[in-house]
Design a protein around this motif. Sequence first.
Motif, PDB file in Angstrom:
ATOM      1  N   ASP A  84      -5.248   9.936 -16.702  1.00 29.38           N
ATOM      2  CA  ASP A  84      -3.890   9.417 -16.943  1.00 29.38           C
ATOM      3  C   ASP A  84      -3.071  10.402 -17.771  1.00 29.38           C
ATOM      4  O   ASP A  84      -1.908  10.661 -17.492  1.00 29.38           O
ATOM      5  CB  ASP A  84      -3.947   8.097 -17.742  1.00 29.38           C
ATOM      6  N   THR A  87      -2.835  14.184 -15.743  1.00 29.56           N
ATOM      7  CA  THR A  87      -2.991  14.011 -14.295  1.00 29.56           C
ATOM      8  C   THR A  87      -2.833  15.328 -13.542  1.00 29.56           C
ATOM      9  O   THR A  87      -3.631  15.665 -12.671  1.00 29.56           O
ATOM     10  CB  THR A  87      -1.982  12.974 -13.754  1.00 29.56           C
ATOM     11  N   GLU A 109      -4.980   3.599  -7.445  1.00 28.97           N
ATOM     12  CA  GLU A 109      -4.535   2.232  -7.755  1.00 28.97           C
ATOM     13  C   GLU A 109      -3.895   2.135  -9.136  1.00 28.97           C
ATOM     14  O   GLU A 109      -3.275   1.137  -9.468  1.00 28.97           O
ATOM     15  CB  GLU A 109      -5.733   1.263  -7.699  1.00 28.97           C
ATOM     16  N   ARG A 110      -4.032   3.186  -9.948  1.00 32.92           N
ATOM     17  CA  ARG A 110      -3.583   3.086 -11.339  1.00 32.92           C
ATOM     18  C   ARG A 110      -2.065   3.189 -11.479  1.00 32.92           C
ATOM     19  O   ARG A 110      -1.432   4.002 -10.824  1.00 32.92           O
ATOM     20  CB  ARG A 110      -4.256   4.171 -12.190  1.00 32.92           C
ATOM     21  N   ASP A 111      -1.517   2.355 -12.380  1.00 35.42           N
ATOM     22  CA  ASP A 111      -0.085   2.419 -12.691  1.00 35.42           C
ATOM     23  C   ASP A 111       0.196   3.451 -13.770  1.00 35.42           C
ATOM     24  O   ASP A 111       1.340   3.627 -14.168  1.00 35.42           O
ATOM     25  CB  ASP A 111       0.388   1.061 -13.251  1.00 35.42           C
ATOM     26  N   THR A 112      -0.859   4.082 -14.274  1.00 34.66           N
ATOM     27  CA  THR A 112      -0.711   4.844 -15.508  1.00 34.66           C
ATOM     28  C   THR A 112      -0.812   6.356 -15.319  1.00 34.66           C
ATOM     29  O   THR A 112      -0.915   7.092 -16.283  1.00 34.66           O
ATOM     30  CB  THR A 112      -1.782   4.376 -16.509  1.00 34.66           C
ATOM     31  N   GLU A 117       5.117  11.517  -7.782  1.00 38.26           N
ATOM     32  CA  GLU A 117       4.343  11.020  -6.641  1.00 38.26           C
ATOM     33  C   GLU A 117       4.138  12.091  -5.565  1.00 38.26           C
ATOM     34  O   GLU A 117       3.107  12.138  -4.917  1.00 38.26           O
ATOM     35  CB  GLU A 117       5.053   9.804  -6.040  1.00 38.26           C
ATOM     36  N   ARG A 156       2.692   5.956  -3.460  1.00 43.48           N
ATOM     37  CA  ARG A 156       3.944   5.203  -3.644  1.00 43.48           C
ATOM     38  C   ARG A 156       5.140   6.029  -3.163  1.00 43.48           C
ATOM     39  O   ARG A 156       5.915   6.559  -3.965  1.00 43.48           O
ATOM     40  CB  ARG A 156       4.078   4.795  -5.112  1.00 43.48           C
ATOM     41  N   ARG A 200       6.417   0.187  -7.332  1.00 51.53           N
ATOM     42  CA  ARG A 200       6.338   0.000  -8.788  1.00 51.53           C
ATOM     43  C   ARG A 200       6.170   1.370  -9.441  1.00 51.53           C
ATOM     44  O   ARG A 200       5.351   2.164  -9.003  1.00 51.53           O
ATOM     45  CB  ARG A 200       5.112  -0.873  -9.065  1.00 51.53           C
ATOM     46  N   ARG A 202       4.974   4.480 -11.608  1.00 57.12           N
ATOM     47  CA  ARG A 202       3.688   4.871 -12.192  1.00 57.12           C
ATOM     48  C   ARG A 202       4.043   5.607 -13.447  1.00 57.12           C
ATOM     49  O   ARG A 202       4.900   6.470 -13.424  1.00 57.12           O
ATOM     50  CB  ARG A 202       3.043   5.934 -11.321  1.00 57.12           C
ATOM     51  N   CYS A 203       3.399   5.330 -14.528  1.00 51.12           N
ATOM     52  CA  CYS A 203       3.761   6.073 -15.711  1.00 51.12           C
ATOM     53  C   CYS A 203       2.713   5.822 -16.759  1.00 51.12           C
ATOM     54  O   CYS A 203       1.880   4.944 -16.603  1.00 51.12           O
ATOM     55  CB  CYS A 203       5.096   5.596 -16.232  1.00 51.12           C
ATOM     56  N   GLU A 293      11.617   6.840 -12.263  1.00 45.91           N
ATOM     57  CA  GLU A 293      10.546   7.111 -13.218  1.00 45.91           C
ATOM     58  C   GLU A 293      10.968   6.520 -14.548  1.00 45.91           C
ATOM     59  O   GLU A 293      12.167   6.415 -14.832  1.00 45.91           O
ATOM     60  CB  GLU A 293      10.337   8.617 -13.383  1.00 45.91           C
TER      61      GLU A 293
END
Length: 363
Positions: A84, A87, A109-112, A117, A156, A200, A202-203, A293
């Motif tokens: 995270d 990355t 799958e991670r939002d973090t 993208e 995404r 959604r 990602r951050c 973002e």
Amino acid sequence: MAVPSHGHPRWLCRFLYSDEVQIGPETVMTTLYTAKKYAVPALEAHCVEFLKKNLRADNAFMLLTQARLFDEPQLASLCLENIDKNTADAITAEGFTDIDLDTLVAVLERDTLGIREVRLFNAVVRWSEAECQRQQLQVTPENRRKVLGKALGLIRFPLMTIEEFAAGPAQSGILVDREVVSLFLHFTVNPKPRVEFIDRPRCCLRGKECSINRFQQVESRWGYSGTSDRIRFSVNKRIFVVGFGLYGSIHGPTDYQVNIQIIHTDSNTVLGQNDTGFSCDGSASTFRVMFKEPVEVLPNVNYTACATLKGPDSHYGTKGLRKVTHESPTTGAKTCFTFCYAAGNNNGTSVEDGQIPEVIFYT
């Protein structure tokens, strides 16, 4: 390492009797395997400790694969946290293209994840090439898609700019025509058609989405003539703003075009913006409009929230508050917003009444 079938390896006996073992990068995985096989928790803990100390962005994926293989959830979650935070470095490391599909899916799958993208997409394309070779398939767009399986649906695409999408994914051959068309429509028309990809942001955000509303009452008839509604604000701690809630039409279901921005007031620098649109249902609720973002907002700095709407007359907020506090239901932590008048062209929006009722953020 050969393990005699009739008993423990010699070094394991030595560890059991003296608690001494030399662990190095080359032997740590075999040691961990043996410790698990012979159920020696103290030795297992030694190995995991060694791996934690030596975890870096360039080996995080390799260690994550091993952690999942050896069922070490604590080590796996440390690897994911490292990915995270770093990355970009982690996905350019050699170990990234060696991971298995399940590990790739767990990461996507991670939002973090802290990365744009389009760079994630490029890395996933590199992985698919390696996977085609592992499966002895020709490296064609069809086969790339085939080996990616459900991982492709976790990219995404809506978070990309239309330029990024057009230059890369749209021409990659990995998406089918129907997907490309629906994404181009998503980027260019309002109301936005539904796409089968997640939009959604990602951050590097932990925790839950929060929002505050600065008005105590809603009234009707606010008009738009091309100038922006603006309000200045500052916050008592660092947050990430992901979008605004805006009021919609008083004339029933309608679509608006809108440009949203957050500006650093003193330097007049635009820190985040999005040209987008939203559909409203004619009710007095607020409607979500998101940035591509998250925008980092620092404590005690002045920012200007700005929304330029094109569309019919809308609802607006009144009895506005100068100070609004959000209290976390779980931790009780308080985030305090202070609003003040943005001089100049503001379409009439002020602390007292107007548009931009809601700020949507993560702490």
